[in-house]
Design an enzyme around this catalytic site. Structure first.
Site, PDB file in Angstrom:
ATOM      1  N   ASP A  13       0.813  -1.226   0.000  1.00 44.37           N
ATOM      2  CA  ASP A  13       0.000   0.000   0.000  1.00 44.37           C
ATOM      3  C   ASP A  13       0.845   1.274   0.000  1.00 44.37           C
ATOM      4  O   ASP A  13       0.450   2.300   0.545  1.00 44.37           O
ATOM      5  CB  ASP A  13      -0.961   0.019   1.213  1.00 44.37           C
ATOM      6  CG  ASP A  13      -1.872  -1.180   1.210  1.00 44.37           C
ATOM      7  OD1 ASP A  13      -2.274  -1.612   0.121  1.00 44.37           O
ATOM      8  OD2 ASP A  13      -2.181  -1.693   2.304  1.00 44.37           O
ATOM      9  N   LYS A  16       1.867   1.911  -5.168  1.00 51.30           N
ATOM     10  CA  LYS A  16       2.419   1.281  -6.380  1.00 51.30           C
ATOM     11  C   LYS A  16       1.511   1.510  -7.584  1.00 51.30           C
ATOM     12  O   LYS A  16       1.980   1.727  -8.696  1.00 51.30           O
ATOM     13  CB  LYS A  16       2.585  -0.240  -6.163  1.00 51.30           C
ATOM     14  CG  LYS A  16       3.554  -0.582  -5.048  1.00 51.30           C
ATOM     15  CD  LYS A  16       3.637  -2.075  -4.812  1.00 51.30           C
ATOM     16  CE  LYS A  16       2.381  -2.673  -4.233  1.00 51.30           C
ATOM     17  NZ  LYS A  16       2.059  -2.249  -2.862  1.00 51.30           N
ATOM     18  N   GLY A  40      -4.544  -4.391  -3.646  1.00 49.62           N
ATOM     19  CA  GLY A  40      -5.545  -3.346  -3.828  1.00 49.62           C
ATOM     20  C   GLY A  40      -4.800  -2.099  -4.247  1.00 49.62           C
ATOM     21  O   GLY A  40      -4.087  -1.500  -3.447  1.00 49.62           O
ATOM     22  N   HIS A  41      -4.894  -1.767  -5.528  1.00 50.02           N
ATOM     23  CA  HIS A  41      -4.144  -0.631  -6.064  1.00 50.02           C
ATOM     24  C   HIS A  41      -5.118   0.453  -6.497  1.00 50.02           C
ATOM     25  O   HIS A  41      -5.983   0.214  -7.342  1.00 50.02           O
ATOM     26  CB  HIS A  41      -3.281  -1.066  -7.255  1.00 50.02           C
ATOM     27  CG  HIS A  41      -2.254  -2.093  -6.907  1.00 50.02           C
ATOM     28  ND1 HIS A  41      -1.458  -2.703  -7.841  1.00 50.02           N
ATOM     29  CD2 HIS A  41      -1.879  -2.605  -5.724  1.00 50.02           C
ATOM     30  CE1 HIS A  41      -0.641  -3.554  -7.237  1.00 50.02           C
ATOM     31  NE2 HIS A  41      -0.887  -3.519  -5.950  1.00 50.02           N
ATOM     32  N   GLN A 223       1.829  -6.252  -3.092  1.00 48.22           N
ATOM     33  CA  GLN A 223       2.306  -6.329  -1.698  1.00 48.22           C
ATOM     34  C   GLN A 223       3.612  -5.540  -1.513  1.00 48.22           C
ATOM     35  O   GLN A 223       3.770  -4.518  -2.137  1.00 48.22           O
ATOM     36  CB  GLN A 223       2.463  -7.798  -1.254  1.00 48.22           C
ATOM     37  CG  GLN A 223       1.144  -8.550  -1.163  1.00 48.22           C
ATOM     38  CD  GLN A 223       0.585  -8.972  -2.515  1.00 48.22           C
ATOM     39  OE1 GLN A 223       1.279  -9.578  -3.317  1.00 48.22           O
ATOM     40  NE2 GLN A 223      -0.670  -8.670  -2.784  1.00 48.22           N
TER      41      GLN A 223
END
Ligand code: GDP
Ligand code: IMO
Ligand code: MG
Length: 427
Positions: A13, A16, A40-41, A223
């Site tokens: 988080d 990225k 989760g991007h 990650q």
């Protein structure tokens, strides 16, 4: 210098998605090489906000070919719903390529993830519950299902049978759950097969040919370094290799092809799920970082644990990834603090330690040693160059660079594509 790796330097988080999207306009391929829809991007383009889980962030750049590499684990139902969600918003996803060797997250892998966590109780990892660990476990145990298996019903049935053999014993006898029927799983997976087929190909060949033709390929990690199964805070990690070496195995590209490794580094630290976190704050500063930084999980909606910047971790990330650059994100979130503590070393059992200890016990006992840097109060979100930043913000960045061991080549001052200060070009 066509191949770049972009990865998380902390516990995920770091931003990225935004960084990949920013480069996406200038690269030919963006490749996910590990992980799955545990990621989760968030990508903000103009007034549009996108939350991507499995798809590479390059999918939002029209000229770019997004690739899901062999090292990724693919949940076909999530893949199809993510694709249709983007199509409904006018995003063209037709260029997507998926490796036939990528492993499939099956419904039983998701079940096993959830029941295992429940069984672990207080000792749970705090996984995203997406079936990631059990799917990688099946891969290593050689009972995994690969994307290519979806195109041979007989092979698929045999493989699902083999995988469920032991799992059903565990589910019924240990976890007190109902057994999962082979034919139901096979039917569900076959239902996805034709819809996915147009994307499935030999991505290793495609990527290596692209590199030979001097195309620009960006490998996007999910990650982060400290969640790496080998180099992270085991067992509180994910089940893949987000570190730079993972890009080679997870995409089938040799290390000699990689020219640049960019670590995405948040100007403070966050973590989701269980595990040690030396600079974690339990006071109003932690609460303020969470509120101002919007630190809530994109995948699970869980509040992220927040703390000050940890230079020991950043140095470690530089080392294990061979970082050539950092992209420092969320500097704007720190605006308004008069003083900003930065962890420069740890104290472990009364001794000062400069580098990350290899021993889990020592790391659990690590107390941060802080240096305090003067803060700034000016709005920095409109800054376009380093010299636009207030002196104290400049000094904060320079101090972090010095402590972390690689040049900071870009700085995020807001979530939008254009809210970025570029110092050294990445391409
Ligand atoms: P990822 O998993 O590494 O892609 O990061 P996430 O998307 O989970 O979390 C990063 C969050 O920070 C997202 O909401 C981004 O929109 C946001 N973000 C990224 N860079 C910046 C920045 O420089 N400033 C601010 N304020 N937000 C940012
Ligand atoms: P992005 O790509 C932050 C964490 C989970 C849990 C541990 C194992 O958005 O940075 P898993 O479901 O992978 O077996 O969970 O890893 N985790 C993440 N934390 N960002 C992520 O992805 C994460 N993906 C997994 O919270 O602690
Ligand atoms: Mg995320």
């Amino acid at each position: 210098m066509p191949a770049l790796v972009l990865l998380g330097a902390q516990w995920g988080d770091e931003g990225k998605g935004k960084a990949t999207d920013l480069l996406g306009g200038s690269v030919d391929y963006v490749v996910r090489y590990q992980g799955g829809n545990n990621a989760g991007h968030t990508v903000v383009v103009g007034d549009q906000k996108y939350a991507l889980h499995l798809l590479p962030s390059g999918i939002l750049s029209p000229g770019c070919t997004p690739v899901i590499g062999n090292g990724v684990v693919v949940d076909p139902s999530v893949l199809l719903s993510e694709l249709s969600g983007l199509n409904e918003r006018g995003v063209d996803t037709s260029k997507l390529l998926i490796s036939g060797n990528a492993h499939v997250i099956t419904p039983y892998n998701v079940t096993v993830d959830k029941v295992t966590e429940r069984f672990l109780g207080k000792r749970k990892i705090g996984t995203t519950g997406r079936g990631i660990g059990p799917t990688y476990a099946d891969k290593i145990n050689r009972v995994g299902i690969r994307v290519q298996d979806l195109y041979d019903e007989s092979i698929l049935t045999q493989k699902v049978e083999a995988a469920l053999d032991v799992k059903n014993q565990l589910l019924t006898k240990l976890y007190n759950r109902r057994a999962i029927a082979v034919d139901q799983v096979v039917e569900e997976l076959l239902g996805y097969a034709e819809q996915i087929k147009p994307y499935v190909t030999d991505t290793v060949l495609v990527l290596n040919q692209a590199l030979e033709e001097d195309k620009v390929v960006l490998f996007e990690g999910g990650q982060g370094t400290l969640l790496d199964i080998d180099h992270g805070t085991y067992p509180f990690v994910t089940s893949s290799n987000p570190t730079a070496g993972g890009a080679c195995t997870g995409a089938g590209v040799g290390p000699t092809k990689i020219s640049r490794v960019i670590g995405i580094l948040k100007a403070y630290t966050t973590r989701v799920g269980a595990g040690p976190f030396p600079t974690e704050l339990f006071d109003e500063d932690g609460e303020a970082l969470r509120r101002i930084g919007g630190e809530r999980g994109v995948t699970t909606g869980r509040d992220r644990r927040c703390g000050w910047f940890d230079a020991v971790i950043a140095r470690y990330a530089t080392r294990v990834n061979g970082l050539t650059d950092f992209f420092l994100t969320k500097l704007d979130v720190l605006t308004g603090w008069e003083q900003i503590p930065v962890c420069v070393a740890y104290e472990i059992d009364g001794k000062r330690v400069e580098e990350l200890p290899y021993s889990q016990t020592d790391f659990h006992h690590a107390k941060p040693v802080y240096e305090t840097l003067p803060g700034w109060s000016e709005d920095i979100t409109k800054a376009k160059s380093f010299s636009d930043l207030p002196k104290n913000a400049q000094n904060y960045v320079k101090a972090l660079e010095e402590m972390s061991g690689a040049p900071i080549s870009a700085i995020g001052v807001g979530p939008g594509r254009d809210e970025t200060i570029e110092i050294n070009s990445f391409l």
